[in-house]
Motif scaffolding. Structure first.
Motif, PDB file in Angstrom:
ATOM      1  N   ILE A  36      93.125  14.568  47.819  1.00  0.00           N
ATOM      2  CA  ILE A  36      93.319  15.911  48.346  1.00  0.00           C
ATOM      3  C   ILE A  36      94.789  16.258  48.264  1.00  0.00           C
ATOM      4  O   ILE A  36      95.650  15.493  48.689  1.00  0.00           O
ATOM      5  CB  ILE A  36      92.822  15.998  49.793  1.00  0.00           C
ATOM      6  CG1 ILE A  36      91.298  15.831  49.804  1.00  0.00           C
ATOM      7  CG2 ILE A  36      93.211  17.307  50.452  1.00  0.00           C
ATOM      8  CD1 ILE A  36      90.685  15.858  51.166  1.00  0.00           C
ATOM      9  N   CYS A 162      85.835  19.459  48.757  1.00  0.00           N
ATOM     10  CA  CYS A 162      86.420  19.094  50.046  1.00  0.00           C
ATOM     11  C   CYS A 162      87.372  20.185  50.516  1.00  0.00           C
ATOM     12  O   CYS A 162      88.109  20.759  49.711  1.00  0.00           O
ATOM     13  CB  CYS A 162      87.183  17.781  49.925  1.00  0.00           C
ATOM     14  SG  CYS A 162      86.125  16.349  49.666  1.00  0.00           S
ATOM     15  N   ASP A 164      90.442  20.726  53.247  1.00  0.00           N
ATOM     16  CA  ASP A 164      91.375  20.161  54.211  1.00  0.00           C
ATOM     17  C   ASP A 164      91.799  21.271  55.169  1.00  0.00           C
ATOM     18  O   ASP A 164      92.483  22.215  54.782  1.00  0.00           O
ATOM     19  CB  ASP A 164      92.586  19.585  53.475  1.00  0.00           C
ATOM     20  CG  ASP A 164      93.564  18.888  54.408  1.00  0.00           C
ATOM     21  OD1 ASP A 164      93.408  18.987  55.650  1.00  0.00           O
ATOM     22  OD2 ASP A 164      94.494  18.231  53.908  1.00  0.00           O
ATOM     23  N   SER A 166      93.541  20.803  57.989  1.00  0.00           N
ATOM     24  CA  SER A 166      94.556  20.292  58.909  1.00  0.00           C
ATOM     25  C   SER A 166      95.717  21.255  59.151  1.00  0.00           C
ATOM     26  O   SER A 166      96.430  21.132  60.147  1.00  0.00           O
ATOM     27  CB  SER A 166      95.098  18.951  58.408  1.00  0.00           C
ATOM     28  OG  SER A 166      95.706  19.078  57.135  1.00  0.00           O
ATOM     29  N   SER A 185      90.942  12.599  60.549  1.00  0.00           N
ATOM     30  CA  SER A 185      90.143  12.547  59.330  1.00  0.00           C
ATOM     31  C   SER A 185      89.053  13.616  59.303  1.00  0.00           C
ATOM     32  O   SER A 185      88.605  14.028  58.226  1.00  0.00           O
ATOM     33  CB  SER A 185      89.505  11.166  59.176  1.00  0.00           C
ATOM     34  OG  SER A 185      88.620  10.895  60.259  1.00  0.00           O
ATOM     35  N   ARG A 188      89.069  16.986  57.287  1.00  0.00           N
ATOM     36  CA  ARG A 188      88.663  17.082  55.886  1.00  0.00           C
ATOM     37  C   ARG A 188      87.141  17.114  55.818  1.00  0.00           C
ATOM     38  O   ARG A 188      86.475  16.167  56.230  1.00  0.00           O
ATOM     39  CB  ARG A 188      89.233  15.914  55.085  1.00  0.00           C
ATOM     40  CG  ARG A 188      90.749  15.953  54.993  1.00  0.00           C
ATOM     41  CD  ARG A 188      91.295  14.789  54.198  1.00  0.00           C
ATOM     42  NE  ARG A 188      92.729  14.906  54.020  1.00  0.00           N
ATOM     43  CZ  ARG A 188      93.632  14.427  54.872  1.00  0.00           C
ATOM     44  NH1 ARG A 188      93.222  13.797  55.957  1.00  0.00           N
ATOM     45  NH2 ARG A 188      94.914  14.577  54.644  1.00  0.00           N
TER      46      ARG A 188
END
Length: 215
Positions: A36, A162, A164, A166, A185, A188
């Motif tokens: 990623i 995927c 992400d 965050s 984690s 993700r």
């Protein structure tokens, strides 16, 4: 309340194992896509806004724009097979349509209706309405990577990727309170989508499921 990015999951008709098998030979061309991309956005190939487009003999795609307050980056989103690239392109626009409708607070978004169908469309509207009901809006940034794409035996498209989350947050539109996505984690999320091609040539997402931490 912190409403996480991912839409309400919808059970996909085929088993996850079969979908994973279908995707095994159809990954993107970017070999670096198995990691990623981070905050630097290396490998991103598109902005978060898209202009209306018409493929020869096909449907006119709706315009989708995201504000500066929330952006989405796509990394490694290319494939040398034009059929697989078409699935990826419409899958990307479907995700952008949901993000834009959430920022706008519009569960009845025409762009979402264009790119989704059936259970996936119902799930998307429910997810967007959840933000509206809670007076929340997305801010920050999401990075979308690790695309895996194939065409199943029945002609439907299978697209995994995927996200992400965050660097994203939710903001209360009434109080101004901001709550960040937890930095773990589970930020993700793996998306597993089935897409069906319309008579006009657009690939609509008809089923979708997500696994937090699946990436």
């Amino acid at each position: 309340m912190n409403r996480r990015f991912l839409p309400v999951a919808v059970a996909i008709t085929a088993s996850t194992a079969l979908l994973l098998t279908a995707c095994g030979s159809g990954g993107g061309d970017d070999d670096s896509s198995d990691k990623i991309k981070g905050a630097g956005g290396r490998g991103k190939d598109t902005s978060a806004s898209a202009s209306p487009s018409v493929k020869p003999g096909g449907a006119k795609r709706p315009e989708i724009k995201l504000p500066k307050s929330f952006q989405a980056e796509f990394a490694g989103w290319t494939n040398s097979d034009p059929k697989l690239q078409a699935i990826m392109d419409d899958g990307k626009q479907e995700l952008l349509a949901e993000y834009a409708a959430t920022v706008e607070g519009n569960p009845d978004s025409k762009a979402v209706a264009f790119y989704t169908d059936g259970a996936a469309g119902q799930s998307a509207r429910k997810w967007i309405k959840g933000f509206v009901d809670d007076d929340l809006v997305l801010i920050g940034r999401a990075t979308v990577s690790k695309p895996q794409v194939s065409i199943a035996d029945d002609g439907s498209g299978v697209l995994f990727y995927c996200v992400d989350e965050s660097r994203g947050s939710t903001k209360n539109t009434k109080t101004g309170e901001v709550e960040r996505t937890p930095q773990d984690s589970k930020a993700r999320v793996q998306y597993r989508n089935r897409l069906d091609k319309t008579s006009q040539g657009a690939w609509k997402t008809s089923y979708s499921e997500t696994e937090r931490g699946g990436c």
